[in-house]
Design a protein around this motif. Structure first.
Motif, mmCIF file in Angstrom:
data_model
loop_
_atom_site.group_PDB
_atom_site.id
_atom_site.type_symbol
_atom_site.label_atom_id
_atom_site.label_comp_id
_atom_site.label_asym_id
_atom_site.label_seq_id
_atom_site.Cartn_x
_atom_site.Cartn_y
_atom_site.Cartn_z
ATOM 1 N N UNK A 168 54.112 47.449 55.453
ATOM 2 C CA UNK A 168 53.946 46.942 54.097
ATOM 3 C C UNK A 168 53.276 48.024 53.259
ATOM 4 N N UNK A 169 53.780 48.237 52.034
ATOM 5 C CA UNK A 169 53.251 49.289 51.171
ATOM 6 C C UNK A 169 52.886 48.666 49.829
ATOM 7 N N UNK A 170 51.651 48.901 49.368
ATOM 8 C CA UNK A 170 51.154 48.293 48.147
ATOM 9 C C UNK A 170 50.933 49.354 47.075
ATOM 10 N N UNK A 171 51.432 49.077 45.866
ATOM 11 C CA UNK A 171 51.225 49.973 44.737
ATOM 12 C C UNK A 171 51.605 49.265 43.453
ATOM 13 N N UNK A 172 50.861 49.524 42.388
ATOM 14 C CA UNK A 172 51.188 48.946 41.092
ATOM 15 C C UNK A 172 51.353 50.074 40.079
ATOM 16 N N UNK A 173 52.089 49.801 38.996
ATOM 17 C CA UNK A 173 52.310 50.819 37.984
ATOM 18 C C UNK A 173 53.069 52.006 38.553
ATOM 19 N N UNK A 220 45.625 55.911 42.934
ATOM 20 C CA UNK A 220 44.953 57.158 42.560
ATOM 21 C C UNK A 220 43.461 56.934 42.372
ATOM 22 N N UNK A 221 43.084 55.850 41.706
ATOM 23 C CA UNK A 221 41.672 55.591 41.424
ATOM 24 C C UNK A 221 40.908 55.122 42.649
ATOM 25 N N UNK A 222 41.616 54.520 43.606
ATOM 26 C CA UNK A 222 40.937 53.971 44.779
ATOM 27 C C UNK A 222 40.141 52.720 44.481
ATOM 28 N N UNK A 223 40.302 52.162 43.294
ATOM 29 C CA UNK A 223 39.510 50.995 42.910
ATOM 30 C C UNK A 223 40.340 49.874 42.287
ATOM 31 N N UNK A 224 41.656 49.936 42.456
ATOM 32 C CA UNK A 224 42.528 48.900 41.896
ATOM 33 C C UNK A 224 42.456 47.640 42.762
ATOM 34 N N UNK A 225 41.927 46.580 42.194
ATOM 35 C CA UNK A 225 41.714 45.357 42.963
ATOM 36 C C UNK A 225 42.986 44.774 43.543
ATOM 37 N N UNK A 226 44.094 44.859 42.800
ATOM 38 C CA UNK A 226 45.367 44.305 43.272
ATOM 39 C C UNK A 226 45.895 45.051 44.490
ATOM 40 N N UNK A 247 40.679 59.295 45.242
ATOM 41 C CA UNK A 247 39.241 59.049 45.319
ATOM 42 C C UNK A 247 38.879 58.573 46.730
ATOM 43 N N UNK A 248 38.731 59.506 47.672
ATOM 44 C CA UNK A 248 38.450 59.103 49.054
ATOM 45 C C UNK A 248 37.115 58.393 49.232
ATOM 46 N N UNK A 249 36.244 58.464 48.214
ATOM 47 C CA UNK A 249 34.977 57.734 48.280
ATOM 48 C C UNK A 249 35.044 56.418 47.515
ATOM 49 N N UNK A 250 36.251 56.025 47.083
ATOM 50 C CA UNK A 250 36.412 54.793 46.330
ATOM 51 C C UNK A 250 36.425 53.565 47.215
ATOM 52 N N UNK A 251 36.381 52.374 46.620
ATOM 53 C CA UNK A 251 36.304 51.121 47.389
ATOM 54 C C UNK A 251 37.444 50.922 48.376
ATOM 55 N N UNK A 252 38.644 51.455 48.095
ATOM 56 C CA UNK A 252 39.772 51.249 48.998
ATOM 57 C C UNK A 252 39.512 51.840 50.375
ATOM 58 N N UNK A 253 38.647 52.849 50.458
ATOM 59 C CA UNK A 253 38.439 53.556 51.727
ATOM 60 C C UNK A 253 37.775 52.696 52.796
ATOM 61 N N UNK A 254 37.015 51.682 52.373
ATOM 62 C CA UNK A 254 36.303 50.884 53.377
ATOM 63 C C UNK A 254 37.244 49.999 54.196
#
Length: 320
Positions: A168-173, A220-226, A247-254
């Motif tokens: 499954x691959x997730x991406x918006x815009x 790209x931002x690593x912080x897109x909630x969707x 943004x490897x230090x963004x919220x998505x990384x956890x």
């Protein structure tokens, strides 16, 4: 993002609260050639004072390499502490290490092996200049992404994809278009892959994933909630998770088992981040695809040939 929140990312070892994620680097300072890429990638998430330091070192590496920490602080109108925090955010233990990298980058630029930063596209630029500047930025973005891409993390992601029951691959815009590109590539070599840009469908599909499946988030931002939410659900259900992010230090990384970092050209009024980040995301997607092709060649090659044949037959003139 407020300055207070930005400052929370500026200390040594700063991350998402769960510590630095895999593939973020930090064991060794970036090579001089990767310094400019780090500045371009991280500058948007810095405080304004840290941005002034980053812009100074990127714009004049030779001049800044000759300055003490006090001198650079005075040049940028900041404090010594800000200079040190900026150095650490860029991946260096301290300012002394950053100065060494600046000297190396300056030497590379002097020899012509590292291009200098060019001006942004202006509203009144002739089309020939637009083409030249865009081509330079695209080439630089690809080179920066290649220099910063962790091949160990890439190899682990490839291995997971090659043996996946489902992807499954997730991406918006703009990232959603990249997600579709990866999904159709994987489908053509026989993998079960789906791209999701609708956040509700993404989550409801993520619930069905389990160990042996792979979920990929592109942001790209690593912080897109969707994007973060379905990746979290997939992570909680035991799937192998991959984040493709600038943004490897963004919220998505956890919620990512493997992090693949992308670079981007400088954002400007006529070149938004979504436009420049797409180039680096497509490079990473192509690397994943080629890696899976190599690992599954005996089954992937016939599947790809069959898809070519089916498409060729569809577009051939009909015989009566």
């Amino acid at each position: 993002m407020t300055n207070d929140l930005k400052d929370s990312f500026s200390g040594a070892g700063a991350g998402t609260g769960a510590g630095p994620g895999p593939g973020t680097g930090g064991d060794a300072p970036p090579a001089p050639a990767a310094l400019a890429a780090k500045v371009r990638t991280l500058a948007p998430s810095m405080t304004r004072s840290m941005q002034r330091v980053a812009e100074a070192v990127a714009g004049d590496p030779a001049g800044c390499a000759a300055l003490t920490v006090t001198g650079l602080a005075e040049l940028t109108g900041t404090s010594e502490a800000t200079v040190v925090r900026t150095s650490r955010l860029l991946g260096y233990p301290g300012y002394r290490d950053l100065r060494l990298a600046l000297a190396g980058l300056a030497a590379q630029q002097e020899s012509g092996r590292a291009p200098a930063v060019t001006a942004d596209i202006a509203v009144d630029d002739p089309m020939a200049d637009v083409v030249t500047k865009l081509a330079h930025d695209e080439q630089q973005t690809l080179a920066d992404t290649a220099a910063a891409l962790d091949t160990v993390q890439l190899g682990a992601a490839v291995a997971a994809l090659a043996g996946a029951r489902r992807v499954d691959i997730y991406g918006v815009g703009a990232s959603g278009l990249v997600a579709q590109d990866l999904a159709q590539k994987l489908l053509r070599i026989g993998l079960v892959a789906h791209a999701h840009s609708d956040p509700h469908l993404a989550v409801t599909n993520a619930v069905q994933l389990r160990s042996g499946d792979v979920a990929i988030a592109i942001s790209h931002s690593g912080s897109t909630g969707d994007i973060i939410e379905p990746l979290r659900v997939a992570f909680d259900h035991g799937a192998t998770t991959v984040a493709i992010t600038g943004r490897p230090d963004g919220p998505v990384s956890q919620y990512a088992d493997h992090i693949l970092t992308t670079s981007t050209a400088r954002e400007s009024e006529l070149r938004p981040a979504a436009m420049s980040s797409r180039t680096s995301q497509l490079l990473v997607v192509d690397c994943l695809f080629i890696g899976v092709m190599q690992r599954t060649y005996e089954s992937a090659a016939p599947a790809l040939a069959a898809s070519y044949e089916a498409l060729a037959h569809r577009h051939s003139p009909r015989t009566r």
